[in-house]
Design a protein around this motif. Structure first.
Motif, PDB file in Angstrom:
ATOM      1  N   PHE A   1       0.805  -1.215   0.000  1.00 60.61           N
ATOM      2  CA  PHE A   1       0.000   0.000   0.000  1.00 60.61           C
ATOM      3  C   PHE A   1       0.844   1.273   0.000  1.00 60.61           C
ATOM      4  CE2 PHE A   1      -2.385  -3.316   2.254  1.00 60.61           C
ATOM      5  CZ  PHE A   1      -3.465  -3.420   1.394  1.00 60.61           C
ATOM      6  N   MET A   2       2.099   1.130  -0.355  1.00 61.25           N
ATOM      7  CA  MET A   2       3.010   2.253  -0.276  1.00 61.25           C
ATOM      8  C   MET A   2       3.745   2.420  -1.596  1.00 61.25           C
ATOM      9  SD  MET A   2       5.868   2.654   2.662  1.00 61.25           S
ATOM     10  CE  MET A   2       7.032   1.484   2.007  1.00 61.25           C
ATOM     11  N   LEU A   3       3.956   3.653  -1.973  1.00 59.49           N
ATOM     12  CA  LEU A   3       4.704   3.976  -3.181  1.00 59.49           C
ATOM     13  C   LEU A   3       5.937   4.756  -2.739  1.00 59.49           C
ATOM     14  CD1 LEU A   3       4.623   3.958  -6.327  1.00 59.49           C
ATOM     15  CD2 LEU A   3       3.580   6.219  -6.162  1.00 59.49           C
ATOM     16  N   THR A   4       7.104   4.261  -3.061  1.00 56.97           N
ATOM     17  CA  THR A   4       8.330   4.953  -2.653  1.00 56.97           C
ATOM     18  C   THR A   4       8.579   6.156  -3.563  1.00 56.97           C
ATOM     19  OG1 THR A   4       9.782   3.677  -4.084  1.00 56.97           O
ATOM     20  CG2 THR A   4       9.348   2.776  -1.862  1.00 56.97           C
ATOM     21  N   SER A   5       9.352   7.082  -3.065  1.00 57.22           N
ATOM     22  CA  SER A   5       9.683   8.255  -3.878  1.00 57.22           C
ATOM     23  C   SER A   5      10.493   7.840  -5.101  1.00 57.22           C
ATOM     24  CB  SER A   5      10.445   9.286  -3.042  1.00 57.22           C
ATOM     25  OG  SER A   5      11.619   8.736  -2.512  1.00 57.22           O
ATOM     26  N   GLU A   6      11.305   6.787  -4.965  1.00 58.78           N
ATOM     27  CA  GLU A   6      12.084   6.290  -6.098  1.00 58.78           C
ATOM     28  C   GLU A   6      11.176   5.774  -7.208  1.00 58.78           C
ATOM     29  OE1 GLU A   6      12.756   5.247  -2.892  1.00 58.78           O
ATOM     30  OE2 GLU A   6      14.572   6.459  -2.592  1.00 58.78           O
ATOM     31  N   GLU A   7      10.121   5.031  -6.819  1.00 61.10           N
ATOM     32  CA  GLU A   7       9.173   4.515  -7.804  1.00 61.10           C
ATOM     33  C   GLU A   7       8.468   5.670  -8.521  1.00 61.10           C
ATOM     34  OE1 GLU A   7       7.260   0.398  -6.294  1.00 61.10           O
ATOM     35  OE2 GLU A   7       7.122   2.035  -4.836  1.00 61.10           O
ATOM     36  N   TYR A   8       8.102   6.680  -7.753  1.00 61.17           N
ATOM     37  CA  TYR A   8       7.402   7.822  -8.353  1.00 61.17           C
ATOM     38  C   TYR A   8       8.323   8.609  -9.279  1.00 61.17           C
ATOM     39  CZ  TYR A   8       4.397  11.836  -8.945  1.00 61.17           C
ATOM     40  OH  TYR A   8       3.612  12.818  -9.492  1.00 61.17           O
ATOM     41  N   GLU A   9       9.560   8.806  -8.835  1.00 63.01           N
ATOM     42  CA  GLU A   9      10.521   9.548  -9.663  1.00 63.01           C
ATOM     43  C   GLU A   9      10.819   8.802 -10.964  1.00 63.01           C
ATOM     44  OE1 GLU A   9      13.926  10.412  -7.230  1.00 63.01           O
ATOM     45  OE2 GLU A   9      12.738  11.657  -5.879  1.00 63.01           O
ATOM     46  N   GLU A  10      10.857   7.484 -10.893  1.00 63.23           N
ATOM     47  CA  GLU A  10      11.160   6.678 -12.074  1.00 63.23           C
ATOM     48  C   GLU A  10      10.004   6.672 -13.075  1.00 63.23           C
ATOM     49  OE1 GLU A  10      11.601   1.964 -12.989  1.00 63.23           O
ATOM     50  OE2 GLU A  10      12.692   2.714 -11.239  1.00 63.23           O
ATOM     51  N   LYS A  11       8.760   6.519 -12.579  1.00 68.56           N
ATOM     52  CA  LYS A  11       7.610   6.355 -13.479  1.00 68.56           C
ATOM     53  C   LYS A  11       6.661   7.549 -13.509  1.00 68.56           C
ATOM     54  CE  LYS A  11       7.557   1.368 -12.838  1.00 68.56           C
ATOM     55  NZ  LYS A  11       6.797   0.222 -12.327  1.00 68.56           N
ATOM     56  N   GLY A  12       6.814   8.453 -12.569  1.00 72.63           N
ATOM     57  CA  GLY A  12       5.915   9.600 -12.510  1.00 72.63           C
ATOM     58  C   GLY A  12       4.530   9.191 -12.035  1.00 72.63           C
ATOM     59  N   PRO A  13       3.502   9.997 -12.359  1.00 70.28           N
ATOM     60  CA  PRO A  13       2.136   9.702 -11.915  1.00 70.28           C
ATOM     61  C   PRO A  13       1.614   8.339 -12.352  1.00 70.28           C
ATOM     62  CG  PRO A  13       2.280  11.941 -12.751  1.00 70.28           C
ATOM     63  CD  PRO A  13       3.596  11.270 -13.053  1.00 70.28           C
ATOM     64  N   SER A  14       2.146   7.801 -13.419  1.00 68.85           N
ATOM     65  CA  SER A  14       1.678   6.481 -13.869  1.00 68.85           C
ATOM     66  C   SER A  14       2.049   5.389 -12.860  1.00 68.85           C
ATOM     67  CB  SER A  14       2.248   6.146 -15.246  1.00 68.85           C
ATOM     68  OG  SER A  14       3.648   6.018 -15.189  1.00 68.85           O
ATOM     69  N   ALA A  15       3.025   5.652 -11.990  1.00 67.17           N
ATOM     70  CA  ALA A  15       3.405   4.689 -10.965  1.00 67.17           C
ATOM     71  C   ALA A  15       2.222   4.424 -10.022  1.00 67.17           C
ATOM     72  CB  ALA A  15       4.594   5.183 -10.165  1.00 67.17           C
ATOM     73  N   ILE A  16       1.435   5.445  -9.773  1.00 69.82           N
ATOM     74  CA  ILE A  16       0.275   5.310  -8.903  1.00 69.82           C
ATOM     75  C   ILE A  16      -0.738   4.381  -9.544  1.00 69.82           C
ATOM     76  CG2 ILE A  16      -1.654   6.532  -7.820  1.00 69.82           C
ATOM     77  CD1 ILE A  16       0.243   9.011  -7.748  1.00 69.82           C
ATOM     78  N   LYS A  17      -1.012   4.594 -10.812  1.00 71.47           N
ATOM     79  CA  LYS A  17      -1.982   3.758 -11.516  1.00 71.47           C
ATOM     80  C   LYS A  17      -1.539   2.303 -11.587  1.00 71.47           C
ATOM     81  CE  LYS A  17      -4.069   7.387 -14.272  1.00 71.47           C
ATOM     82  NZ  LYS A  17      -4.346   7.891 -15.601  1.00 71.47           N
ATOM     83  N   SER A  18      -0.271   2.104 -11.894  1.00 74.25           N
ATOM     84  CA  SER A  18       0.199   0.717 -12.049  1.00 74.25           C
ATOM     85  C   SER A  18       0.303  -0.003 -10.699  1.00 74.25           C
ATOM     86  CB  SER A  18       1.539   0.674 -12.778  1.00 74.25           C
ATOM     87  OG  SER A  18       2.537   1.328 -12.030  1.00 74.25           O
ATOM     88  N   LYS A  19       0.716   0.699  -9.666  1.00 79.21           N
ATOM     89  CA  LYS A  19       0.875   0.058  -8.351  1.00 79.21           C
ATOM     90  C   LYS A  19      -0.469  -0.258  -7.704  1.00 79.21           C
ATOM     91  CE  LYS A  19       3.404  -0.618  -4.407  1.00 79.21           C
ATOM     92  NZ  LYS A  19       4.756  -0.908  -4.078  1.00 79.21           N
ATOM     93  N   PHE A  20      -1.423   0.659  -7.857  1.00 84.20           N
ATOM     94  CA  PHE A  20      -2.681   0.516  -7.158  1.00 84.20           C
ATOM     95  C   PHE A  20      -3.863   0.185  -8.059  1.00 84.20           C
ATOM     96  CE2 PHE A  20      -0.045   3.507  -4.689  1.00 84.20           C
ATOM     97  CZ  PHE A  20       0.183   2.681  -3.602  1.00 84.20           C
ATOM     98  N   ALA A  21      -3.598  -0.154  -9.294  1.00 86.68           N
ATOM     99  CA  ALA A  21      -4.635  -0.568 -10.249  1.00 86.68           C
ATOM    100  C   ALA A  21      -5.820   0.378 -10.269  1.00 86.68           C
ATOM    101  CB  ALA A  21      -5.079  -1.993  -9.959  1.00 86.68           C
ATOM    102  N   ILE A  22      -5.504   1.656 -10.418  1.00 83.65           N
ATOM    103  CA  ILE A  22      -6.571   2.661 -10.475  1.00 83.65           C
ATOM    104  C   ILE A  22      -7.038   2.836 -11.899  1.00 83.65           C
ATOM    105  CG2 ILE A  22      -7.105   5.092 -10.116  1.00 83.65           C
ATOM    106  CD1 ILE A  22      -5.143   5.086  -7.804  1.00 83.65           C
TER     107      ILE A  22
END
Length: 118
Positions: A97-118
């Motif tokens: 249930f957590m998104l690291t800053s590294e994941e966000y920096e690497e993928k940007g806002p799409s990291a949220i969609k892919s991690k949390f299936a939004i």
């Protein structure tokens, strides 16, 4: 003596059920084969458990109603038990249930969609 409002809220013109009746209602929602285990493991926690004789009173109220002998105990660390439970939860499933800053920096806002299936 434990505060009566926890056991007889109707005396105080409250529509809620008493604590002992809420425990019974909770246990009754389970399958028959699970109920025996639940009746043997009623663990109380939270600030209200500081009241003198609260465990004895809950035990007495349940004994009067239940056909199975319940075992009621107070949590050792009453005031920190919620925090401890949260810590256990965080230690076991937080990475899902957590998104690291590294994941966000690497993928940007799409990291949220892919991690949390939004």
């Amino acid at each position: 003596m434990a505060p009566e409002v926890l056991f007889r809220p109707d005396v105080f013109e409250l529509e809620d059920k008493g604590l002992h009746k809420l425990i019974i209602r909770s246990v009754e929602k389970y399958k028959e084969e699970e109920k025996e285990l639940l009746w043997k493991n009623i663990i109380l926690s939270g600030g209200s458990m500081h009241f003198k004789n609260i465990v004895d009173r809950i035990q007495k109220e349940l004994d009067c109603i239940c056909t199975t002998k319940p075992i009621v105990e107070r949590q050792k660390h009453i005031m920190t038990s919620a925090w401890r439970g949260g810590k256990v939860l965080a230690d076991t499933v937080m990475d899902k249930f957590m998104l690291t800053s590294e994941e966000y920096e690497e993928k940007g806002p799409s990291a949220i969609k892919s991690k949390f299936a939004i």
